[in-house]
Every structure is written in structure tokens, then in C-alpha cells.
Design a protein around this motif. Sequence first.
Motif, PDB file in Angstrom:
ATOM      1  N   ARG A   1      56.093 -12.085   3.987  1.00  0.00           N
ATOM      2  CA  ARG A   1      54.692 -12.232   3.611  1.00  0.00           C
ATOM      3  C   ARG A   1      53.994 -12.865   4.786  1.00  0.00           C
ATOM      4  NH1 ARG A   1      52.847 -17.444   1.621  1.00  0.00           N
ATOM      5  NH2 ARG A   1      54.702 -18.729   1.795  1.00  0.00           N
TER       6      ARG A   1
ATOM      7  N   GLN B   1      61.830 -11.929   1.378  1.00  0.00           N
ATOM      8  CA  GLN B   1      60.634 -11.094   1.318  1.00  0.00           C
ATOM      9  C   GLN B   1      59.651 -11.517   2.385  1.00  0.00           C
ATOM     10  OE1 GLN B   1      60.117 -11.501  -2.972  1.00  0.00           O
ATOM     11  NE2 GLN B   1      59.734  -9.279  -2.984  1.00  0.00           N
TER      12      GLN B   1
ATOM     13  N   SER C   1      66.334  -3.271   2.720  1.00  0.00           N
ATOM     14  CA  SER C   1      66.958  -4.257   1.844  1.00  0.00           C
ATOM     15  C   SER C   1      68.399  -4.480   2.270  1.00  0.00           C
ATOM     16  CB  SER C   1      66.956  -3.780   0.385  1.00  0.00           C
ATOM     17  OG  SER C   1      65.629  -3.658  -0.059  1.00  0.00           O
TER      18      SER C   1
ATOM     19  N   VAL D   1      64.649  -8.139   1.004  1.00  0.00           N
ATOM     20  CA  VAL D   1      64.177  -7.263  -0.072  1.00  0.00           C
ATOM     21  C   VAL D   1      62.942  -6.503   0.397  1.00  0.00           C
ATOM     22  CG1 VAL D   1      63.409  -7.144  -2.473  1.00  0.00           C
ATOM     23  CG2 VAL D   1      65.003  -8.950  -1.763  1.00  0.00           C
ATOM     24  N   ASP D   2      63.096  -5.185   0.515  1.00  0.00           N
ATOM     25  CA  ASP D   2      61.964  -4.312   0.854  1.00  0.00           C
ATOM     26  C   ASP D   2      61.124  -4.832   2.014  1.00  0.00           C
ATOM     27  OD1 ASP D   2      62.535  -2.304  -0.868  1.00  0.00           O
ATOM     28  OD2 ASP D   2      61.299  -3.105  -2.510  1.00  0.00           O
ATOM     29  N   VAL D   3      61.765  -5.128   3.095  1.00  0.00           N
ATOM     30  CA  VAL D   3      61.034  -5.660   4.244  1.00  0.00           C
ATOM     31  C   VAL D   3      60.511  -4.519   5.121  1.00  0.00           C
ATOM     32  CG1 VAL D   3      61.256  -6.967   6.389  1.00  0.00           C
ATOM     33  CG2 VAL D   3      62.303  -7.817   4.286  1.00  0.00           C
TER      34      VAL D   3
END
Lengths: 244, 295
Positions: free
Chosen positions: A224, A222, A16, A27-29
Amino acid sequence: MTAKSPEIMVDLIKVSKTYPPRVHALVDVSLTVHAGEMLFLTGMSGAGKTTLLRLLCRGETPDKGLVEVAGQDLDRLSGSGLQQLRRRIGMAYQDFKLLPRHTVAENIALAMEVAYRKRSFIRKRTRELLEKLRLADKYATPAGELSRGEQQRISIARALANMPDLVLADEPTGNLDRETTALVMDLFREHEERGATIIIATHDRELFSDGSHRVIELTAGQLRSPEEPGRTGEQSLHNEEASQ
Amino acid sequence: MNFLRAIVGQTLRNLRQTWSSQLVTLLTISLSVLIFSFFFLVYINVLNAGRQLGDNLRLIVYLDEEPSKPLQEEYRQKILKFDRVEKIEFVSSQQAYERFRKQLGHDQDVLEGMPRDFLPPSIEVYPIRSLSSLTRIKRFSDYLQTLPGVLKVQYGREWIDRFYSFVKLMRVVVILSGMLLILTTTFMVAHTIRLTLCSRERELELLRLLGASNHYIRAPFFLEGALQGLAGSVCGLVALYVFFDWIRLRFAGSAMLNLFPFTFFPVPVILAIVAASTLLCASGSFSSTRRILRL
Ligand SMILES: Nc1ncnc2c1ncn2[C@@H]1O[C@H](COP(=O)(O)OP(=O)(O)OP(=O)(O)O)[C@@H](O)[C@H]1O
Ligand SMILES: [Mg+2]
């Protein structure tokens, strides 16, 4: 070298990054990139692509999480260890970071000089790269006098000059026409064949539309996996690995 | 080899890009070296002159009567108790008369009818020709005055006292100008290095991103400082030599210069001055990069 697993070039675990005051750039990669892979990083403007690339060469430090490059924890790396790692990474910056008063050749040579390459190697390599990017006539021109597209190609040339193991290209074709883009992509592919790991951050969907490479998308910091056609999963990755 | 090439290339580039402030620094260093070495040169020559004067320097202790052999020995012991000396010579009144007669030459006839012992016997004390013993000459003279049977002690008192206070003053001036040299050079070098650092901030940041080693980043600054010190001190010394030569030609044949040979620095001193200022500037720039690069 304390390579935990030599075939993993980049390993991000729950990383992060927040810029003051409250910009959550990442964020929380979590992301794993294998050696020799070419990977496209896409996402809207402000999604955190540049931030992610900068974390990989420690141009920025994460607030949370682990960043490992070539098996080394960047957080625990400093001094000469970090310097040596950085010489193995070639980054083409979105803002180019060229020295406007230095000539094109000097700008490119810098990446090789810091690695104490031989003069003859530097000269040969510089000419070769300029040749391939159709900028041979700009050899002695101050970088500040070039057009945006030309500057962009110089920054790519500098990133590739020292035969890096990891290439980080931030929006490498943003100012280029179709034909020149093809030149640049050929150059990247050449380095991919050489075994380099290449991460390209781009908006340009055409770059990865042929579907032969992994594409990941950042959305508001983030990660995805995009449900795009042509996305290739872990399968093709392992094929590539095997071919090395 | 590659390292050296890269460093030298980088240094030359630096010099080219900030040449105007480099020039100012060079001028300042040259000037400081000139000032310091000027005073130092004067000091050295004054010392040389002093040493030459010391050759002829002696204390003459006049006695009220001719000392007997054992008494002579006693005097010798007492004199040596104060300080080591070059030579002690006893001159009887007979010898003094002979000497005086010789000095008079053709005018010897004025001595006609004078008693042969009208001059008092004396002891001639030749102090060691070192600065420290020469500066104590007044106290030496005072001590000799207290010995029994001593009428009077004589030496070129006024002159010597003035000379040595001058030497002391010169020493202070040399030390002060040396300190000035150190201050200005380190300050100016640090200042130009800071300018260079500011003008190259982006470049240095980029170098770090490219993985340049600390040596790669700092060595050009070190070299730059060393070059400044080298060129500055050479310029300063050359200027001094030109000035020195001009003085020598201008006052050639004048009494002052004939009396004392006015010499330039010997080669080792020149080398020492150049080496010292080179080192000074190099370390000055090196340490200022440490602070600014936060290494
Ligand atoms: N140095 C910084 N200080 C503060 N905020 C920053 C900084 N760098 C980036 N940001 C913010 O972090 C977020 C992600 O920025 P980043 O540059 O990574 O986006 P990006 O995906 O590269 O965008 P683009 O496609 O426009 O280049 C943005 O909201 C940006 O404003
Ligand atoms: Mg960006």
C-alpha cells in the motif's frame, strides 16, 4: 533480449507467495519499477520485504502472478538465460551470504568472476569499492573474522561489484552507524547516477526522509502506498526517466 | 582466458580446502594404478617371453617311412588344411643322422656301427608365432597324429601347456585388476567430489544466485578429477618403475632374467595408462556433479 518495454526494469503483477503451512508472505502484490529508479521498500518485520526481493532474483518462485525483470518473465527463464540475468542483478542479502573462509577480496571478486571479468578489472574494482567503504585494510582478511557491520559492507560491495543494472539491497544499513550509512548511501547514489535501478528494503526511515525517492510500504504481505509526507508519486518518476 | 583463470583458481582453492580427503583419493588411485600396471607389466613380459619361446617352437612329426615327393606334397596340403604355418621342413633319416652326428661333436664314435637310417624320417612344422595359434598347439598335435604314416608327434607339450594356462590366468588377473582400477577410481573420485560438494554447498548455492554458469560451477570439479587421475596414475607408475628397477638390480645376472629380457612399458603404453586414468577420474567427477547439482 526480448525487452517488452525497456524502461521498465521490474514488473510484478498480482504476485502471491505462501510459505508452508499458511504464511502469506506476499498477497497480490503489483509493482512497477522503472529503469534508473531508486525505490525504498519499507514495512514491519515479517511484512515480506525479503521475500519480494528474493522473487526478483528468483531465489524464490511465486505461487501466483507474474514477475518480470528486464522484460523477461522469470517463470519461463532457466539455464543460461537465468544465469545471464542474475549477473545483471546485484543483491545484498540480509544475512550477507558471505563465504567466511574466503578473504574479503575473494568474496567481492566472486560476483565478477562468474561474469568472466578480466583479472585487472576485478582487482581494480575490488580495491575501489573497499576504499569507498573504508575497508581497504581488510582486503586479505577472511570474511568470517569481520564485525557484523563490516560484513554488511562487504555484501554491499559484492552486490555492486559487477556494475549491475538492478541492485537489490536488503536492509543494507541495519548494522551501520550514521556515518557509515552515509558512505553506503553515497555508493548507491553513485550507481543510481550510472543508471542502475536500485531497490532498498529498510526499516530506517531516515534513509528516505529527504523525500526525493519513491517509497512503498508492505503491510502483512500487501502493498500500500504510505501516506507519508515526502512520498513522491509517479510524477517524479517520469522526471527521472526523462533525465536519462 | 578469464574463464580458464577463474576455473583454475577455483580448483586450487578446492584442493586446498579438502586436501586430506584429496590425499586419500590420490593414494587410492595410485595404488589401483600400481596394482593394475604391475599385473599388466608381468603379463606383457610373459607374452614377450612366450613369443621368444615360440621362435624355437616346432612340432616334430615322426613318420614310419621316407615320404616320396608326391607324398610330401600331400602331407603339406593336409597340414596347411588345419592352420597356416610358418614353415614346413622335411627331414630324411639321412639328414637326421647328420644332424645328430654334428650335435654329438667329439662323441661321434658312439654312432660307430649304427645303421645310417636308424633315426626315423620326420616333418618339422613351425607354427605361426601368434598367441592364438600357439594356444591351439595341442589340437594341432592331435590332428597331426591322425595323418597316415605318422608314428608320433612331439613338442614341449607339458611345458607349453603350462605356460599358456599361465598366460590365460594372467589375462584374467589383468582384466580383473583393470576392473578394480575402474571401480576404485570412479568410486573414490565420486566420493571425494561428494565431500567437496557438501563442504561447499553454501558456496555453490551462492554461485548460482550470482549467476554462475554451469560450466563455471562444474569445470573445477572436472579439473579436480582430471588432476587426481593424472597425479594418481603418474605416482602409481613411478612407484612401479622404482619397484621394477629394484627387481632388475636385485636379480641382475640371474638365469631367469638373462633368459628373458624383463622390460618396462614402452612410452605409448605409459601414456595410454595415464590418459585413461585421467579421463576416467575426470568423467567420474563430472558425472557425480551432474547428479548432485541436478543440472
Ligand atoms: N523460507 C521460509 N519458510 C517459511 N516462512 C518464511 C520463509 N521466509 C520467510 N517466511 C515468512 O514469510 C514472512 C515474510 O518474511 P520476510 O523475510 O519476507 O519478511 P521481512 O519483511 O524481510 O522481515 P524483516 O524485516 O524482519 O527482514 C514472515 O512471516 C516469515 O516468517
Ligand atoms: Mg527481511
